[in-house]
Design an enzyme around this catalytic site. Structure first.
Site, PDB file in Angstrom:
ATOM      1  N   ARG A   1     -11.597  -6.171  -0.369  1.00  0.00           N
ATOM      2  CA  ARG A   1     -10.516  -7.147  -0.230  1.00  0.00           C
ATOM      3  C   ARG A   1     -11.133  -8.475   0.194  1.00  0.00           C
ATOM      4  NH1 ARG A   1      -7.877  -3.945  -2.516  1.00  0.00           N
ATOM      5  NH2 ARG A   1      -5.787  -3.171  -2.073  1.00  0.00           N
TER       6      ARG A   1
ATOM      7  N   CYS B   1      -2.278  -0.812  -8.265  1.00  0.00           N
ATOM      8  CA  CYS B   1      -2.036  -1.024  -6.833  1.00  0.00           C
ATOM      9  C   CYS B   1      -0.700  -1.758  -6.724  1.00  0.00           C
ATOM     10  CB  CYS B   1      -3.192  -1.871  -6.282  1.00  0.00           C
ATOM     11  SG  CYS B   1      -3.241  -2.075  -4.504  1.00  0.00           S
TER      12      CYS B   1
HETATM   13  C1  LIG Z   1      -4.548  -5.092  -6.295  1.00  0.00           C
HETATM   14  C2  LIG Z   1      -4.465  -5.720  -4.928  1.00  0.00           C
HETATM   15  C3  LIG Z   1      -5.420  -6.620  -4.523  1.00  0.00           C
HETATM   16  C4  LIG Z   1      -5.335  -7.240  -3.286  1.00  0.00           C
HETATM   17  N1  LIG Z   1      -6.330  -8.092  -2.901  1.00  0.00           N
HETATM   18  C5  LIG Z   1      -6.303  -8.613  -1.668  1.00  0.00           C
HETATM   19  C6  LIG Z   1      -7.403  -9.368  -1.193  1.00  0.00           C
HETATM   20  O1  LIG Z   1      -8.406  -9.548  -1.906  1.00  0.00           O
HETATM   21  N2  LIG Z   1      -7.358  -9.856   0.077  1.00  0.00           N
HETATM   22  C7  LIG Z   1      -6.282  -9.648   0.885  1.00  0.00           C
HETATM   23  O2  LIG Z   1      -6.308 -10.138   2.010  1.00  0.00           O
HETATM   24  N3  LIG Z   1      -5.223  -8.922   0.477  1.00  0.00           N
HETATM   25  C8  LIG Z   1      -5.216  -8.391  -0.774  1.00  0.00           C
HETATM   26  N4  LIG Z   1      -4.179  -7.622  -1.195  1.00  0.00           N
HETATM   27  C9  LIG Z   1      -3.021  -7.429  -0.318  1.00  0.00           C
HETATM   28  C10 LIG Z   1      -3.298  -6.401   0.725  1.00  0.00           C
HETATM   29  O3  LIG Z   1      -4.068  -5.362   0.219  1.00  0.00           O
HETATM   30  C11 LIG Z   1      -1.976  -5.922   1.293  1.00  0.00           C
HETATM   31  O4  LIG Z   1      -1.247  -7.043   1.795  1.00  0.00           O
HETATM   32  C12 LIG Z   1      -2.213  -4.937   2.423  1.00  0.00           C
HETATM   33  O5  LIG Z   1      -3.079  -3.915   2.019  1.00  0.00           O
HETATM   34  C13 LIG Z   1      -0.879  -4.359   2.857  1.00  0.00           C
HETATM   35  O6  LIG Z   1      -1.116  -3.390   3.850  1.00  0.00           O
HETATM   36  P1  LIG Z   1       0.098  -2.561   4.440  1.00  0.00           P
HETATM   37  O7  LIG Z   1      -0.436  -1.848   5.605  1.00  0.00           O
HETATM   38  O8  LIG Z   1       1.278  -3.470   4.590  1.00  0.00           O
HETATM   39  O9  LIG Z   1       0.501  -1.558   3.231  1.00  0.00           O
HETATM   40  P2  LIG Z   1      -0.150  -0.138   2.828  1.00  0.00           P
HETATM   41  O10 LIG Z   1      -1.612  -0.203   2.852  1.00  0.00           O
HETATM   42  O11 LIG Z   1       0.515   0.274   1.554  1.00  0.00           O
HETATM   43  O12 LIG Z   1       0.282   0.800   4.004  1.00  0.00           O
HETATM   44  C14 LIG Z   1       1.599   1.259   4.176  1.00  0.00           C
HETATM   45  C15 LIG Z   1       1.494   2.703   4.574  1.00  0.00           C
HETATM   46  O13 LIG Z   1       2.757   3.185   4.999  1.00  0.00           O
HETATM   47  C16 LIG Z   1       2.892   4.497   4.514  1.00  0.00           C
HETATM   48  N5  LIG Z   1       4.302   4.818   4.462  1.00  0.00           N
HETATM   49  C17 LIG Z   1       5.252   4.193   3.740  1.00  0.00           C
HETATM   50  N6  LIG Z   1       6.463   4.767   3.926  1.00  0.00           N
HETATM   51  C18 LIG Z   1       6.269   5.777   4.801  1.00  0.00           C
HETATM   52  C19 LIG Z   1       7.139   6.761   5.372  1.00  0.00           C
HETATM   53  N7  LIG Z   1       8.440   6.800   5.081  1.00  0.00           N
HETATM   54  N8  LIG Z   1       6.609   7.656   6.224  1.00  0.00           N
HETATM   55  C20 LIG Z   1       5.286   7.629   6.547  1.00  0.00           C
HETATM   56  N9  LIG Z   1       4.415   6.726   6.013  1.00  0.00           N
HETATM   57  C21 LIG Z   1       4.906   5.815   5.157  1.00  0.00           C
HETATM   58  C22 LIG Z   1       2.243   4.447   3.143  1.00  0.00           C
HETATM   59  O14 LIG Z   1       1.915   5.730   2.652  1.00  0.00           O
HETATM   60  C23 LIG Z   1       1.046   3.575   3.401  1.00  0.00           C
HETATM   61  O15 LIG Z   1      -0.107   4.305   3.761  1.00  0.00           O
HETATM   62  C24 LIG Z   1      -4.247  -6.969  -2.437  1.00  0.00           C
HETATM   63  C25 LIG Z   1      -3.273  -6.036  -2.833  1.00  0.00           C
HETATM   64  C26 LIG Z   1      -3.381  -5.408  -4.056  1.00  0.00           C
HETATM   65  C27 LIG Z   1      -2.336  -4.396  -4.446  1.00  0.00           C
END
Ligand SMILES: Cc1cc2nc3c(=O)[nH]c(=O)nc-3n(C[C@H](O)[C@H](O)[C@H](O)COP(=O)(O)OP(=O)(O)OC[C@H]3O[C@@H](n4cnc5c(N)ncnc54)[C@H](O)[C@@H]3O)c2cc1C
Length: 365
Positions: free
Chosen positions: A36, A298
């Site tokens: 990332r 993703c």
């Molecule tokens: C292709 C792609 C490229 C990216 N590139 C970059 C980059 O280069 N740099 C950057 O800074 N950002 C980047 N991003 C954005 C970044 O990756 C996301 O903003 C970040 O990973 C979000 O993290 P999160 O913890 O919010 O979500 P997630 O990592 O999806 O975590 C949420 C978690 O909650 C769990 N969950 C959901 N509902 C429930 C439930 N009811 N019960 C129990 N568990 C649950 C899920 O299973 C998951 O593990 C990118 C995103 C993508 C998709």
């Protein structure tokens, strides 16, 4: 966001439970795919720079605790037409915050970093502190440190619903139920399923990433290839040097504009996904456009203004939300974990997070 929050809460001596519906590391959400980008010259808005400085400090600290390298510095390139959002935004953040930076045209960028073949008239801002993180390793490091501090983690346990009442929160899961003083929801693409008030404000979108074998691998190694954000007539793209697998990695922001449900999204990259990405590499990184090594789907979770939501629940002060990081949130996980822990423990964040409040969406809430 969840694993970092878990760590920072455990560090403050709180009794904390992390619930994850899939495995500790999985490919169904937003945080998989090996790398990332992290960058300081933040074109999206200068407000992020203060959070970023703290995010860098915390990633470095986590590396020390984990005893492994999680953050790789390559420099970053923010490039596009002179009046475009990426170049102008990066320039504004750099000037406002006194960040080290250099501006050059596409020819000069190619002389320094020959993997890049951008048109001469493209304006490029180089910032030496940009680089990339290893997200799967970062998530594990946060969890490992949290466990060492006494946190509990339960995977393959889905949160089904929750209720908040009189300062207490009850969470019902696929395996049982729990009561706590506070609930922090970091559900990524599932945010609006657990918080209906976010419907229309945290919208999941399918993305696809490509790793192609360079015909000149030396030009795509971390020492020779800064990470990039690039605005061209085909759209906005981002990319990385090869790391962990020998492929030039890149993607297009808002790939094919597909709004999806995270429970039914097509996780299979299709030929059209690959061709869209390949055409971009052919034109701007021709020596990066060799045979395919890996394609991955993703999910982004977008707000209408593409800025994050870091706030209390509008109706329940016991419930905190870190959501909808709109495709650019990973680099902030370390600091978001700290912000959430401060909101829980002290009732307020030491860093200014007013920009990320839900109230900005007014009557849409
Ligand atoms: C292709 C792609 C490229 C990216 N590139 C970059 C980059 O280069 N740099 C950057 O800074 N950002 C980047 N991003 C954005 C970044 O990756 C996301 O903003 C970040 O990973 C979000 O993290 P999160 O913890 O919010 O979500 P997630 O990592 O999806 O975590 C949420 C978690 O909650 C769990 N969950 C959901 N509902 C429930 C439930 N009811 N019960 C129990 N568990 C649950 C899920 O299973 C998951 O593990 C990118 C995103 C993508 C998709």
């Amino acid at each position: 966001m969840g694993s970092a929050t878990l760590f920072h809460l455990a560090r403050r001596g709180l009794r904390v439970l992390g619930l994850e519906r899939f495995d500790l590391v999985h490919e169904y959400g937003s945080s998989h795919g090996l790398t990332r980008i992290i960058r300081l010259a933040y074109w999206e808005h200068p407000t992020y720079v203060a959070l970023l400085r703290r995010a860098y400090e915390l990633w470095r600290e986590l590396e020390g605790l984990a005893g492994e390298q999680l953050l790789h510095i390559t420099g970053s390139v923010d490039a596009g037409p002179e009046g475009g959002a990426i170049f102008q935004g990066a320039l504004k953040s750099s000037e406002l915050h006194g960040l080290a930076h250099e501006v050059m045209d596409g020819d000069e960028l190619h002389r320094r970093y020959p993997g890049y073949r951008l048109p001469k008239q493209i304006q490029c801002l180089y910032q030496p502190e940009g680089g990339f993180l290893l997200p799967e390793r970062c998530d594990v490091a946060h969890v490992e440190q949290a466990l060492a501090l006494g946190a509990e983690v339960r995977c393959r346990e889905e949160v089904l619903d929750w209720e908040a009442n009189g300062g207490r929160v009850r969470v019902r899961t696929s395996r049982g139920s729990y009561e706590a003083g506070r609930l922090v929801i970091c559900a990524g693409p599932w945010a609006s399923k657990l918080i209906p008030a976010l419907a229309g404000l945290a919208v999941p979108e399918r993305q696809v990433l490509a790793w192609l074998q360079p015909t000149r691998p030396d030009r795509f190694r971390p020492a020779a290839f800064p990470v990039f954000n690039l605005e061209v007539e085909e759209g906005r793209f981002y990319g990385f040097p090869s790391c962990l697998i020998p492929g030039f990695k890149f993607g297009k922001y808002h790939h094919r504009g597909e709004r999806v449900d995270p429970d039914t999204v097509n996780r299979n990259p299709e030929p059209e996904d690959e061709e869209l990405l390949r055409a971009f590499a052919r034109r701007y990184f021709p020596e990066g456009e060799g045979p395919t090594l890996m394609l991955k789907a993703c999910i982004f979770t977008n707000t209408p203004d593409r800025h994050f939501i870091l706030d209390r629940h509008p109706d329940h002060a016991e419930v905190l939300i870190a959501a909808a990081c709109s495709g650019h949130g990973y680099k902030f996980c370390s600091v978001v974990g700290e912000v959430m822990a401060n909101l829980v423990k002290e009732g307020r964040s030491r860093l200014d997070i007013g920009f990320f409040r839900l109230a900005r969406f007014g009557e849409r809430l």
